[in-house]
Design a protein around this motif. Sequence first.
Motif, PDB file in Angstrom:
ATOM      1  N   ARG A  68       6.868  64.906 -26.269  1.00 18.62           N
ATOM      2  CA  ARG A  68       7.189  65.551 -27.200  1.00 18.62           C
ATOM      3  C   ARG A  68       8.052  66.771 -26.909  1.00 18.62           C
ATOM      4  O   ARG A  68       9.216  67.206 -27.607  1.00 18.62           O
ATOM      5  CB  ARG A  68       5.768  66.559 -27.506  1.00 18.62           C
ATOM      6  CG  ARG A  68       5.926  67.271 -28.705  1.00 18.62           C
ATOM      7  CD  ARG A  68       4.609  68.284 -28.880  1.00 18.62           C
ATOM      8  NE  ARG A  68       4.379  68.972 -30.351  1.00 18.62           N
ATOM      9  CZ  ARG A  68       4.944  69.960 -30.514  1.00 18.62           C
ATOM     10  NH1 ARG A  68       5.543  70.892 -29.362  1.00 18.62           N
ATOM     11  NH2 ARG A  68       4.911  70.681 -31.631  1.00 18.62           N
ATOM     12  N   ASP A  69       7.840  67.195 -25.595  1.00 19.03           N
ATOM     13  CA  ASP A  69       8.807  68.292 -25.028  1.00 19.03           C
ATOM     14  C   ASP A  69      10.191  68.003 -24.842  1.00 19.03           C
ATOM     15  O   ASP A  69      10.948  68.564 -24.978  1.00 19.03           O
ATOM     16  CB  ASP A  69       8.466  69.044 -24.031  1.00 19.03           C
ATOM     17  CG  ASP A  69       6.950  70.000 -24.175  1.00 19.03           C
ATOM     18  OD1 ASP A  69       6.630  70.306 -25.425  1.00 19.03           O
ATOM     19  OD2 ASP A  69       5.971  70.213 -23.505  1.00 19.03           O
ATOM     20  N   ALA A  70      10.418  66.617 -24.681  1.00 17.83           N
ATOM     21  CA  ALA A  70      11.675  66.061 -24.218  1.00 17.83           C
ATOM     22  C   ALA A  70      12.581  65.799 -25.316  1.00 17.83           C
ATOM     23  O   ALA A  70      13.797  65.805 -25.259  1.00 17.83           O
ATOM     24  CB  ALA A  70      11.638  64.731 -23.327  1.00 17.83           C
ATOM     25  N   ILE A  71      11.892  65.861 -26.580  1.00 17.57           N
ATOM     26  CA  ILE A  71      12.831  65.498 -27.731  1.00 17.57           C
ATOM     27  C   ILE A  71      13.057  67.215 -28.255  1.00 17.57           C
ATOM     28  O   ILE A  71      12.229  67.759 -28.964  1.00 17.57           O
ATOM     29  CB  ILE A  71      11.989  64.809 -28.714  1.00 17.57           C
ATOM     30  CG1 ILE A  71      11.481  63.523 -28.320  1.00 17.57           C
ATOM     31  CG2 ILE A  71      12.852  64.669 -29.883  1.00 17.57           C
ATOM     32  CD1 ILE A  71      10.530  62.721 -28.927  1.00 17.57           C
ATOM     33  N   THR A  87      12.282  57.329 -29.865  1.00 18.38           N
ATOM     34  CA  THR A  87      11.100  57.016 -29.308  1.00 18.38           C
ATOM     35  C   THR A  87      10.157  58.045 -29.102  1.00 18.38           C
ATOM     36  O   THR A  87      10.307  59.034 -28.453  1.00 18.38           O
ATOM     37  CB  THR A  87      11.422  56.268 -28.041  1.00 18.38           C
ATOM     38  OG1 THR A  87      12.266  55.072 -28.273  1.00 18.38           O
ATOM     39  CG2 THR A  87       9.956  55.565 -27.441  1.00 18.38           C
ATOM     40  N   PHE A  88       8.971  57.651 -29.714  1.00 18.43           N
ATOM     41  CA  PHE A  88       7.656  58.465 -29.597  1.00 18.43           C
ATOM     42  C   PHE A  88       6.857  57.708 -28.426  1.00 18.43           C
ATOM     43  O   PHE A  88       6.618  56.692 -28.632  1.00 18.43           O
ATOM     44  CB  PHE A  88       7.028  58.620 -30.935  1.00 18.43           C
ATOM     45  CG  PHE A  88       7.638  59.378 -31.846  1.00 18.43           C
ATOM     46  CD1 PHE A  88       7.254  60.761 -32.169  1.00 18.43           C
ATOM     47  CD2 PHE A  88       8.552  58.822 -32.643  1.00 18.43           C
ATOM     48  CE1 PHE A  88       7.892  61.424 -33.059  1.00 18.43           C
ATOM     49  CE2 PHE A  88       9.295  59.746 -33.655  1.00 18.43           C
ATOM     50  CZ  PHE A  88       8.882  61.089 -33.969  1.00 18.43           C
ATOM     51  N   GLN A  89       6.039  58.537 -27.568  1.00 19.19           N
ATOM     52  CA  GLN A  89       5.277  57.871 -26.496  1.00 19.19           C
ATOM     53  C   GLN A  89       3.931  58.784 -26.438  1.00 19.19           C
ATOM     54  O   GLN A  89       4.018  60.025 -26.710  1.00 19.19           O
ATOM     55  CB  GLN A  89       5.902  58.003 -25.330  1.00 19.19           C
ATOM     56  CG  GLN A  89       7.057  56.935 -25.308  1.00 19.19           C
ATOM     57  CD  GLN A  89       7.706  56.950 -23.899  1.00 19.19           C
ATOM     58  OE1 GLN A  89       7.939  58.142 -22.864  1.00 19.19           O
ATOM     59  NE2 GLN A  89       8.287  55.912 -23.210  1.00 19.19           N
ATOM     60  N   TRP A  90       2.882  58.213 -26.346  1.00 19.86           N
ATOM     61  CA  TRP A  90       1.575  58.917 -26.465  1.00 19.86           C
ATOM     62  C   TRP A  90       0.525  58.177 -25.572  1.00 19.86           C
ATOM     63  O   TRP A  90       0.807  56.813 -25.018  1.00 19.86           O
ATOM     64  CB  TRP A  90       1.062  58.944 -27.917  1.00 19.86           C
ATOM     65  CG  TRP A  90       0.833  57.858 -28.452  1.00 19.86           C
ATOM     66  CD1 TRP A  90      -0.351  56.886 -28.274  1.00 19.86           C
ATOM     67  CD2 TRP A  90       1.630  57.060 -29.417  1.00 19.86           C
ATOM     68  NE1 TRP A  90      -0.267  55.773 -29.148  1.00 19.86           N
ATOM     69  CE2 TRP A  90       0.899  55.797 -29.713  1.00 19.86           C
ATOM     70  CE3 TRP A  90       2.928  57.283 -29.676  1.00 19.86           C
ATOM     71  CZ2 TRP A  90       1.679  54.976 -30.658  1.00 19.86           C
ATOM     72  CZ3 TRP A  90       3.745  56.371 -30.825  1.00 19.86           C
ATOM     73  CH2 TRP A  90       2.948  55.274 -31.102  1.00 19.86           C
ATOM     74  N   THR A 135       9.639  71.330 -34.953  1.00 20.71           N
ATOM     75  CA  THR A 135      10.943  71.503 -35.652  1.00 20.71           C
ATOM     76  C   THR A 135      12.026  71.053 -34.780  1.00 20.71           C
ATOM     77  O   THR A 135      11.849  71.404 -33.692  1.00 20.71           O
ATOM     78  CB  THR A 135      11.277  73.036 -36.273  1.00 20.71           C
ATOM     79  OG1 THR A 135      11.111  73.657 -35.010  1.00 20.71           O
ATOM     80  CG2 THR A 135      10.396  73.194 -37.270  1.00 20.71           C
ATOM     81  N   VAL A 136      12.752  70.537 -35.181  1.00 15.68           N
ATOM     82  CA  VAL A 136      14.076  69.784 -34.428  1.00 15.68           C
ATOM     83  C   VAL A 136      15.462  69.944 -35.228  1.00 15.68           C
ATOM     84  O   VAL A 136      15.451  69.963 -36.615  1.00 15.68           O
ATOM     85  CB  VAL A 136      13.886  68.455 -33.914  1.00 15.68           C
ATOM     86  CG1 VAL A 136      12.805  68.085 -32.891  1.00 15.68           C
ATOM     87  CG2 VAL A 136      13.909  67.468 -35.094  1.00 15.68           C
ATOM     88  N   GLN A 137      16.785  69.873 -34.607  1.00  9.46           N
ATOM     89  CA  GLN A 137      17.797  69.914 -35.272  1.00  9.46           C
ATOM     90  C   GLN A 137      18.023  68.423 -35.178  1.00  9.46           C
ATOM     91  O   GLN A 137      17.891  67.618 -34.538  1.00  9.46           O
ATOM     92  CB  GLN A 137      18.977  70.560 -34.387  1.00  9.46           C
ATOM     93  CG  GLN A 137      20.323  70.448 -35.180  1.00  9.46           C
ATOM     94  CD  GLN A 137      21.399  70.998 -34.421  1.00  9.46           C
ATOM     95  OE1 GLN A 137      21.289  71.344 -33.305  1.00  9.46           O
ATOM     96  NE2 GLN A 137      22.660  71.255 -34.935  1.00  9.46           N
ATOM     97  N   ILE A 138      18.592  68.041 -36.476  1.00 10.44           N
ATOM     98  CA  ILE A 138      19.069  66.562 -36.907  1.00 10.44           C
ATOM     99  C   ILE A 138      20.469  66.669 -36.611  1.00 10.44           C
ATOM    100  O   ILE A 138      21.204  67.487 -37.666  1.00 10.44           O
ATOM    101  CB  ILE A 138      18.834  66.053 -38.338  1.00 10.44           C
ATOM    102  CG1 ILE A 138      17.225  66.460 -38.531  1.00 10.44           C
ATOM    103  CG2 ILE A 138      18.755  64.599 -38.542  1.00 10.44           C
ATOM    104  CD1 ILE A 138      16.166  65.621 -37.654  1.00 10.44           C
ATOM    105  N   LYS A 139      20.901  65.789 -35.755  1.00 11.19           N
ATOM    106  CA  LYS A 139      22.459  65.645 -35.590  1.00 11.19           C
ATOM    107  C   LYS A 139      23.227  64.345 -36.139  1.00 11.19           C
ATOM    108  O   LYS A 139      22.326  63.338 -35.945  1.00 11.19           O
ATOM    109  CB  LYS A 139      22.889  65.796 -34.176  1.00 11.19           C
ATOM    110  CG  LYS A 139      22.275  67.227 -33.478  1.00 11.19           C
ATOM    111  CD  LYS A 139      22.637  67.072 -31.938  1.00 11.19           C
ATOM    112  CE  LYS A 139      22.120  68.425 -31.280  1.00 11.19           C
ATOM    113  NZ  LYS A 139      22.368  68.463 -29.947  1.00 11.19           N
TER     114      LYS A 139
END
Length: 184
Positions: A69-72, A82-85, A180-184
Motif C-alpha cells: 500500500r505505502d509503495a504505491i 499490482t496489489f499484494q496482501w 488517494t493517488v495521482q493518476i498519470k
Amino acid sequence: GSVDLKPIGSNAGTYIGLLGGTMPLSGAATMPLYMDPGVTISLSSAGGKDVGPLSGSTTMPSQVTWTNRDAITSVDRTVPLTFQWTGGDPTRNLIVVGGSSDSKTKASGGFLCLVPVSAGKFTVPLSILADLPVTRPLTGKDDAFGGIGILSAPVITSPAFTASGLDAKVVLGGWASIKTVQIK
C-alpha cells in the motif's frame, strides 16, 4: 456501542456509517477501529414512514494486510498496477478498486475486480488502467480525484437482513483500505 448512519448525497435511501479508521481524504481524522475480526455486528431500527422495522447481523472477517500500500504513491497508466496482501479469510473475496474523475473535463473512469483472498496478489492490466482519466497532483480540495483500494467481500451470500418496504437490502461485514493517488 452504536454508530449513526448518514444519508449519501441527496439520495435519502442510501446510508453509510464509518465504523473506525480514516477516510481516504487529505486531512481526515483517524478514528479508533470499532470492530475486531470474529465480532458479530447487529443492525436494527424501529423503521419509519416508508420502511418497517429492520434487523440483521454479520460477523467481521479476518483482516487482510495490503502489504504494498505505502509503495504505491501514484498510478502510471503505462505500467501494470499490482496489489499484494497477506492474511484474511480464504473463503472470502477481495474487491480491488480504482478510479479517477475530473470535474473540469467531466471525465471519469474506474475498475472493480473480484479476487480470491487466497491469491495474495492481483495485477490490474494496462487495458483497464488506460480507461482512468489523468489527475493532477493532489492539492487538498481539488476538482480531480484518483483513488485505489481493496475491500473485503463475502464469497457466496450475505447474511440475513429483514425489513419491509425496501426494494433491495443487504448487510455486509467487512473492511476497506483505500488511498488517494495521482493518476498519470
